[in-house]
Design a protein around this motif. Structure first.
Motif, PDB file in Angstrom:
ATOM      1  N   THR A  19      -2.765   7.278   4.805  1.00 62.38           N
ATOM      2  CA  THR A  19      -2.128   5.837   4.624  1.00 62.38           C
ATOM      3  C   THR A  19      -2.509   4.907   3.423  1.00 62.38           C
ATOM      4  O   THR A  19      -1.771   4.529   2.747  1.00 62.38           O
ATOM      5  CB  THR A  19      -1.929   5.166   5.916  1.00 62.38           C
ATOM      6  N   LEU A  20      -3.765   4.766   3.617  1.00 62.73           N
ATOM      7  CA  LEU A  20      -4.396   4.056   2.515  1.00 62.73           C
ATOM      8  C   LEU A  20      -4.423   4.601   1.056  1.00 62.73           C
ATOM      9  O   LEU A  20      -4.046   3.965   0.350  1.00 62.73           O
ATOM     10  CB  LEU A  20      -5.960   3.820   2.834  1.00 62.73           C
ATOM     11  N   ALA A  21      -4.412   5.998   1.066  1.00 60.54           N
ATOM     12  CA  ALA A  21      -4.324   6.607  -0.311  1.00 60.54           C
ATOM     13  C   ALA A  21      -2.553   6.271  -0.722  1.00 60.54           C
ATOM     14  O   ALA A  21      -2.346   6.089  -1.850  1.00 60.54           O
ATOM     15  CB  ALA A  21      -4.454   8.075  -0.115  1.00 60.54           C
ATOM     16  N   ALA A  22      -1.615   6.337   0.145  1.00 63.53           N
ATOM     17  CA  ALA A  22      -0.183   6.266  -0.004  1.00 63.53           C
ATOM     18  C   ALA A  22      -0.071   4.851  -0.768  1.00 63.53           C
ATOM     19  O   ALA A  22       0.688   4.526  -1.548  1.00 63.53           O
ATOM     20  CB  ALA A  22       0.605   6.660   1.068  1.00 63.53           C
ATOM     21  N   ILE A  23      -0.642   4.091   0.145  1.00 66.34           N
ATOM     22  CA  ILE A  23      -0.576   2.480  -0.257  1.00 66.34           C
ATOM     23  C   ILE A  23      -1.229   2.181  -1.724  1.00 66.34           C
ATOM     24  O   ILE A  23      -0.648   1.572  -2.571  1.00 66.34           O
ATOM     25  CB  ILE A  23      -1.256   1.563   0.839  1.00 66.34           C
ATOM     26  N   LEU A  27       0.522   1.053  -5.027  1.00 65.03           N
ATOM     27  CA  LEU A  27       0.374  -0.254  -5.845  1.00 65.03           C
ATOM     28  C   LEU A  27      -0.294  -0.141  -7.335  1.00 65.03           C
ATOM     29  O   LEU A  27      -0.151  -0.839  -8.187  1.00 65.03           O
ATOM     30  CB  LEU A  27      -0.881  -1.031  -4.982  1.00 65.03           C
ATOM     31  N   LEU A  28      -1.011   1.285  -7.346  1.00 62.92           N
ATOM     32  CA  LEU A  28      -1.385   1.381  -8.645  1.00 62.92           C
ATOM     33  C   LEU A  28      -0.609   1.766  -9.622  1.00 62.92           C
ATOM     34  O   LEU A  28      -0.537   1.501 -11.009  1.00 62.92           O
ATOM     35  CB  LEU A  28      -2.536   2.779  -8.574  1.00 62.92           C
ATOM     36  N   SER A 211       2.654   3.212   6.614  1.00 62.13           N
ATOM     37  CA  SER A 211       2.954   2.892   5.339  1.00 62.13           C
ATOM     38  C   SER A 211       4.148   2.168   5.498  1.00 62.13           C
ATOM     39  O   SER A 211       4.110   1.257   4.721  1.00 62.13           O
ATOM     40  CB  SER A 211       3.272   4.042   4.413  1.00 62.13           C
ATOM     41  N   SER A 212       5.207   2.618   6.316  1.00 57.97           N
ATOM     42  CA  SER A 212       6.350   1.597   6.355  1.00 57.97           C
ATOM     43  C   SER A 212       6.128   0.456   7.084  1.00 57.97           C
ATOM     44  O   SER A 212       6.563  -0.606   6.553  1.00 57.97           O
ATOM     45  CB  SER A 212       7.401   2.619   7.504  1.00 57.97           C
ATOM     46  N   THR A 213       5.371   0.494   8.060  1.00 60.56           N
ATOM     47  CA  THR A 213       4.961  -0.996   8.672  1.00 60.56           C
ATOM     48  C   THR A 213       3.986  -1.907   7.490  1.00 60.56           C
ATOM     49  O   THR A 213       4.404  -3.025   7.555  1.00 60.56           O
ATOM     50  CB  THR A 213       3.967  -0.598   9.921  1.00 60.56           C
ATOM     51  N   THR A 214       3.196  -1.203   6.819  1.00 61.48           N
ATOM     52  CA  THR A 214       2.566  -2.072   6.067  1.00 61.48           C
ATOM     53  C   THR A 214       3.497  -2.868   4.935  1.00 61.48           C
ATOM     54  O   THR A 214       3.318  -4.039   4.728  1.00 61.48           O
ATOM     55  CB  THR A 214       1.563  -1.194   4.973  1.00 61.48           C
ATOM     56  N   PHE A 215       4.365  -2.091   4.317  1.00 53.61           N
ATOM     57  CA  PHE A 215       5.429  -2.432   3.170  1.00 53.61           C
ATOM     58  C   PHE A 215       6.458  -3.512   3.819  1.00 53.61           C
ATOM     59  O   PHE A 215       6.928  -4.552   3.469  1.00 53.61           O
ATOM     60  CB  PHE A 215       6.176  -1.429   2.547  1.00 53.61           C
TER      61      PHE A 215
END
Length: 512
Positions: A19-23, A27-28, A211-215
């Motif tokens: 998840t952190l890698a996808a986020i 962002l990068l 990931s969906s929750t984060t965005f």
């Protein structure tokens, strides 16, 4: 350490890293190739709206029917949680936390602006029709949204209700193990796929949910930050320049992050207190608008909006825009389909939060409480604030919907009182945003730890990841960037929720 605990921790670590890698990758890409990423997501957004918007529409309407059917069936009498468990919160506190976590500050933004925007948009079904504009706004914030939350909340609650294996453990160990490994969207699919949910496919489902929750929550946090910026700019800055507003935006996101961090230290106690403050301030604002605004007209607006909502529900619940004009299809994608995607992105964390605060209640109480009470509150809010904005002629551009609340207060109140009400509305927005973000962070931290208790450091790490996502996307492309990401990322999650509904129906048929 038991083999099961090891497997849970390995799986949680993989989900956390994924998840952190996808986020970070998203962002990068935004930072290094903003125009390219914007073009790619814009194209994907167009494809989703044009060719797959019907899937959102069909799925959420089916969830409404399913939730009502389960609530009214004999299954509604079954109780959630361990045998003999009593509700941990009063009904009023329970409903308040449901509303605060489920709508956040978004209702402060769109509750005022949305009816007027529908009224002035040529492709809208409510174009030049005030009655339909109010009903259409209530439609977007009503039963469809809360049916998604109720479905996932019941699914999580039912997983926890499932009897565990009895071993040679004392009661304290059993209590510590109760949640271990169960915060997982993949776990909800176990009735369909068995032990396969513990493999790579299950990890992918959990990464998608996180990931969906984060965005999705980043979108709400972005709305809150822009509304706070609009309110402060109107109070203290006569002609704000871009640099000033960016500095305000960064400071406001940091302030919201700090307020949320306090709630995370106290967990449910902090969330309950913040939600009580936010709802109290919301009630004060609503009462002020009722007293200072056209009260009699607002009473009629509530009844008309209810009637319009009932009409629109039947007419628009399965509307896919197949035979609509280009303008009408564009409106459908920008509003209804986006809202359905937004609610789907919130479903994992709101569903988990609902399950955690609903133990000891019956299935019927959970489903009808989640479905009906917040929907009614949203209808009243839209009727009061949206109706007052339409009747007083408030016009705010779609690019800055958060400014509508402050424009309405300026029209209703003289200057000294307006300053006080503006500050109260800013505090309300901050509290409601913090409740939503804190609830999401608790869910994400539990997922990253495999369930059970999580350390404060892990919660703060997820909090900064979420806040950073909102800030980077806002600075890169504003609300349009956030909306595009939510529309695209939530589509596969919506397919997962359809499978969750099928799995839930299967386990409900299992006798106690």
């Amino acid at each position: 350490m038991a083999a099961r605990e090891q497997a849970v921790e390995v799986r949680a670590a993989a989900v956390r890293r994924g998840t952190l890698a996808a986020i970070a990758l998203a962002l990068l890409g935004v930072c290094l190739a903003k125009e390219l990423v914007r073009a790619v997501f814009g194209r994907l957004q167009l494809l989703v709206v044009t060719h797959l918007g019907w899937f959102y529409v069909a799925s959420l309407s089916a969830f409404v029917v399913l939730v009502l059917g389960i609530a009214l069936s004999p299954h509604g009498r079954r109780r959630l949680g361990p045998e003999g468990a009593a509700p941990a919160h009063s009904r009023a506190a329970w409903l308040g936390m449901l509303l605060s976590a489920g709508v956040g500050s978004g209702l402060l933004v769109y509750g005022v602006a949305e009816p007027g925007l529908h009224l002035r948009t040529p492709g809208s079904p409510a174009f030049a029709d005030p009655r339909a504009a109010g009903g259409l706004s209530a439609f977007h914030w009503g039963l469809h949204a809360w049916a998604v939350y109720a479905l996932v909340g019941l699914a999580f609650a039912w997983v926890w209700r499932r009897p565990g294996e009895k071993g040679e453990k004392d009661e304290e160990d059993e209590e510590d193990e109760e949640d271990k490994g169960l915060w997982s969207m993949a776990e909800l699919l176990r009735p369909l796929f068995g032990a396969r949910v513990e493999g790579r496919a299950g990890q992918l489902v959990d990464v998608l949910a996180a990931s969906s929750t984060t965005f999705g929550v980043a979108t709400s946090l972005g709305l809150a930050a822009t509304q706070l910026r609009s309110g402060l700019a109107g109070l203290f800055v006569e002609s704000p320049e871009h640099g000033v507003l960016v500095a305000l935006l960064v400071a406001l996101v940091a302030g919201l992050t700090g307020l949320t961090a306090w709630a995370l230290v106290r967990e449910e106690v902090g969330i309950r207190r913040l939600s009580a403050v936010g709802l109290g301030l919301s009630g004060l604002l609503a009462l002020t608008v009722l007293v200072l605004g056209p009260s009699a007209e607002l009473g009629r607006s509530l009844l008309e909006n209810l009637g319009a909502y009932l009409e629109i529900f039947g007419a628009r619940a399965l509307e896919t825009g197949r035979s609509a004009t280009p303008a009408e299809r564009a409106w459908l994608g920008e509003w209804t389909v986006f809202y359905w995607a937004w609610w789907v992105s919130w479903a994992p964390f709101v569903g988990l939060f609902i399950a955690r605060i609903s133990r000891g209640r019956s299935v019927r109480e959970l489903l009808l409480g989640v479905l009906l009470c917040p929907s009614a509150a949203c209808l009243v809010w839209m009727s009061v604030f949206g109706g007052a904005a339409v009747l007083t002629g408030v016009e705010v551009p779609a690019s800055d919907p958060g400014a509508a609340l402050f424009e309405l207060l300026a029209r209703l109140c003289p200057s000294p009182a307006r300053v006080g009400l503006t500050l109260a509305s800013l505090a309300c927005c901050a509290c409601l945003a913090a409740v939503s973000v804190a609830s999401a962070v608790l869910a994400l931290a539990s997922l990253g730890a495999g369930g059970g208790a999580t350390k404060l450091g892990a919660k703060l790490a997820w909090l900064f990841a979420l806040s950073g996502s909102a800030l980077v996307l806002l600075l890169a492309g504003g609300l349009d960037a956030l909306r595009a990401v939510v529309l695209v990322v939530s589509l596969p999650l919506c397919a997962v929720l359809v499978l969750v509904a099928v799995a839930l129906l299967r386990v409900l048929r299992t006798p106690d």
